[in-house]
Design an enzyme around this catalytic site. Structure first.
Site, PDB file in Angstrom:
ATOM      1  N   MET A   9      -4.161 -10.599 -22.733  1.00 21.39           N
ATOM      2  CA  MET A   9      -3.599 -11.947 -22.728  1.00 21.39           C
ATOM      3  C   MET A   9      -4.568 -12.939 -22.092  1.00 21.39           C
ATOM      4  SD  MET A   9      -1.052 -13.597 -23.907  1.00 21.39           S
ATOM      5  CE  MET A   9       0.403 -12.567 -24.093  1.00 21.39           C
ATOM      6  N   PHE A  21       0.994  -1.542  17.050  1.00 17.90           N
ATOM      7  CA  PHE A  21       0.423  -0.866  15.887  1.00 17.90           C
ATOM      8  C   PHE A  21       1.415  -0.898  14.723  1.00 17.90           C
ATOM      9  CE2 PHE A  21      -0.156   3.178  13.504  1.00 17.90           C
ATOM     10  CZ  PHE A  21      -1.393   2.887  12.940  1.00 17.90           C
ATOM     11  N   GLN A  22       0.960  -1.362  13.575  1.00 18.42           N
ATOM     12  CA  GLN A  22       1.736  -1.472  12.340  1.00 18.42           C
ATOM     13  C   GLN A  22       2.981  -2.348  12.507  1.00 18.42           C
ATOM     14  OE1 GLN A  22       2.301   2.536  10.675  1.00 18.42           O
ATOM     15  NE2 GLN A  22       0.371   2.298   9.573  1.00 18.42           N
ATOM     16  N   LYS A  42      12.329   1.574  15.183  1.00 19.53           N
ATOM     17  CA  LYS A  42      12.269   3.030  15.314  1.00 19.53           C
ATOM     18  C   LYS A  42      13.290   3.564  16.312  1.00 19.53           C
ATOM     19  CE  LYS A  42       8.893   6.773  15.894  1.00 19.53           C
ATOM     20  NZ  LYS A  42       7.449   7.080  16.085  1.00 19.53           N
ATOM     21  N   GLU A  82       4.095   2.204  -2.015  1.00 15.05           N
ATOM     22  CA  GLU A  82       5.404   1.590  -1.793  1.00 15.05           C
ATOM     23  C   GLU A  82       5.778   0.579  -2.870  1.00 15.05           C
ATOM     24  OE1 GLU A  82       3.909   2.951   2.251  1.00 15.05           O
ATOM     25  OE2 GLU A  82       3.037   1.892   0.521  1.00 15.05           O
TER      26      GLU A  82
END
Length: 590
Positions: free
Chosen positions: A487, A123-124, A173, A61
């Site tokens: 760097m 959940f999630q 959802k 993502e």
């Protein structure tokens, strides 16, 4: 056009979302599906079947957010990314923060657990609304699908108006599944009184600015990313042509002005050109356009342009005077402000060319005495040589970069057009370059897109090779491979007693050629100058994606460099004027 006309009929929240973003002109989405966002992906199936929108499946993502970011930077449009709830949403955070600090308008749409489960540690479930509040212009949780079209219209408005930036819409959802009598809100039909930029320019400030420019004998234009966002390159060119004012840019402002012009001094700041930094130190008038006086530009702030009066122009009133108090502060769109100033200069304040000519001659002496340096020819290859050669072969390309030495060398040696330079500036996000190249290539399918990365940065998001392979995006990937976190190593060498703590990248390093080939991508390893030019030419000409693993000299440092706490005039690693150039280097123009 949208899948259905604007009629009152029963539609789902997912339909309302997709219909609304398509009405706002969105043609591409970057994302990754998951449980909470499945109602939206299920609806998306029909929209893609009807060729109304195209979804690009990333492999992480964060890649979706960076691709949407680059899509936006290169087009000026809002970039859109999708992610599911929980870890999908949190994986967007670095990308959203990158867009936020660089003022990039992206719309992040996340799935969320059903409304009844919010606050139950389902959940999630993650409070992505709360997590992202400091790094967005605005966040929404859609609690009623009837609000969807209005929220999307407001989100697009907020993304683009005033100082651009990201907006997040969190969609539970069951909101995506619920049916209701749908009416769309047309794009632009919103009323958000608190989100209106200041548009009326004050004639007094414009007059003061014009007078200061005429009276200045050593003026300098200091231009940042706000000028790119404003599409002000043409009016800035007209100002420079009329008044012969030299130009220096920030990393974000790169490309706003012709980099081959005698009036262009390149980038200023920590790794800017010596002549740009000397010009800032000696100018008597600094005209800041869409720039924010950040620490990597100013060095020691109280010694930055310490001999100069300052005119500061920015769309965001919070930026004007935040780090440096200007003599003239103008809040407004850069293009509009410069146009007003230029009109007044032309009618009432003609230039005194003898003053500016003397200033330009002084700058030209600095340019000759302190040029950017490229290592002398040898069998090994240097990053600078690769970049100069690449730029000659692909002069109109879009360039994305990751973060580190290769980014600074790219800023020094690549000459680009406005919106063709795509780099994480404010946040310095390693892993930006490859997914950004995906976004740029999707936006500009017929143009050359080149990702300049380092061997360390590339490993942050190298899984996006899968996306490039899936869609056969003809991205050209050039890895500046010095087997170090370059760097970090340079700072450890300069400021930490050469204690190279965890900056070596040899053990466990992949064979980048074999890695690319495992994805079905053509790849080459370059380790000497003899095969460099031909490999670059093959890569540019090849119709598909190509990866070049350029194994460069290991201990090359990026100079000039302004050490922390020092003024811009106190640079490390510039050529000594009495010798012309350092013995191991040649002028990059040779």
């Amino acid at each position: 056009m949208p899948l259905k006309q604007r009629v009152s009929s029963e539609k789902t929240g997912a339909f309302a979302l997709l219909d609304s973003i398509v009405r706002h002109g969105v043609k591409h989405i970057f994302g990754y599906p998951g449980g909470a966002i499945l109602p939206i992906y299920d609806e998306l199936y029909a929209w893609e079947e009807a060729s109304l929108i195209k979804h690009i499946l990333v492999r992480h993502e964060q890649g979706a957010a960076h691709a949407a970011d680059s899509y936006s930077r290169s087009t000026g449009e809002v970039g859109v990314c999708f992610a599911t709830s929980g870890p999908g949403a949190t994986n967007l955070v670095s990308g959203i923060a990158t867009a936020h600090i660089d003022s990039v308008p992206i719309l992040a749409i996340t799935g969320q657990v059903g409304r009844a489960f919010i606050g139950t540690d389902a959940f999630q479930e993650v409070d992505i609304f709360g997590i992202t509040l400091p790094i967005v212009k605005h966040s929404y949780v859609v609690r009623d699908p009837r609000d969807m079209s209005r929220i999307v219209a407001e989100a697009f408005f907020i993304c683009k108006h005033g100082r651009p930036g990201p907006v997040l819409i969190d969609v539970p959802k069951d909101v995506g599944l619920e049916k209701f009598n749908y009416f769309s809100v047309e794009p632009g039909k919103v009323n958000i009184p608190g989100c209106r930029p200041i548009t009326s320019l004050k004639s007094r400030q414009i007059l003061m600015a014009a007078k200061m420019i005429q009276q200045s004998s050593q003026p300098l234009l200091y231009i940042g990313g706000g000028a790119i966002i404003s599409d002000s390159h043409q009016i800035i060119k007209e100002l420079v042509d009329f008044y012969k004012i030299p130009v220096t840019t920030t990393l974000m402002g790169k490309g706003i002005f012709n980099e081959d012009s005698d009036y262009c001094l390149g980038m200023l700041g920590m790794h800017g050109t010596a002549y740009a930094n000397f010009a800032v130190s000696e100018c008597d008038l600094l005209i800041a356009l869409g720039a924010r006086f950040d620490d990597r530009v100013t060095g020691k702030l109280d010694e930055f342009a310490c001999n100069a009066q300052v005119i500061h122009v920015d769309i965001d009133p919070a930026e004007v005077g935040k780090n440096r108090i200007p003599q003239v502060a103008i809040v407004g769109d850069v293009a509009e402000v410069v146009s007003e100033i230029l009109n007044l200069l032309k009618t009432s304040f003609p230039p005194y060319p003898e003053q500016i000519i003397s200033w330009q001659e002084r700058i030209n002496r600095w340019r000759q005495q302190y040029p950017l340096l490229v290592p002398r020819k040898s069998t090994s290859i240097s990053p600078q040589v690769i970049l100069v050669a690449t730029n000659k072969l692909a002069q109109n390309a879009y360039f994305t970069t990751d973060v580190g030495q290769h980014q600074m060398w790219s800023a020094q040696f690549l000459k680009v057009k406005a919106k063709h330079w795509l780099s994480s500036a404010g946040l310095g996000t390693m892993g930006y370059g490859l997914p950004a190249a995906i976004g740029a290539q999707v936006a500009h399918p017929n143009d050359v897109v080149i990702c300049i990365s380092g061997d360390s940065s590339f490993q942050m998001n190298m899984q996006e090779l899968g996306t490039i392979a899936q869609y056969q995006l003809p991205v050209k990937i050039i890895i500046i491979n010095n087997r170090w976190q370059g760097m970090v190593r340079q700072w450890q060498q300069a400021f930490y007693g050469e204690r190279y703590s965890h900056s070596r990248m040899t053990e466990g390093a992949p064979d980048f050629q074999k890695l690319a080939e495992a994805f079905g991508i053509k790849a080459f390893t370059i380790n000497n100058r003899q095969n460099m030019q031909s490999a670059l030419q093959v890569a540019i000409d090849y119709p598909g994606p190509v990866l070049l693993d350029c194994q460069v000299t290991e201990n090359e440092n990026c100079y000039p460099m302004v050490a922390p706490g020092k003024s811009n005039a106190q640079m490390i690693g510039i050529a000594k004027p009495q010798r012309g150039t350092a013995s191991n280097y040649i002028n990059n123009s040779v």
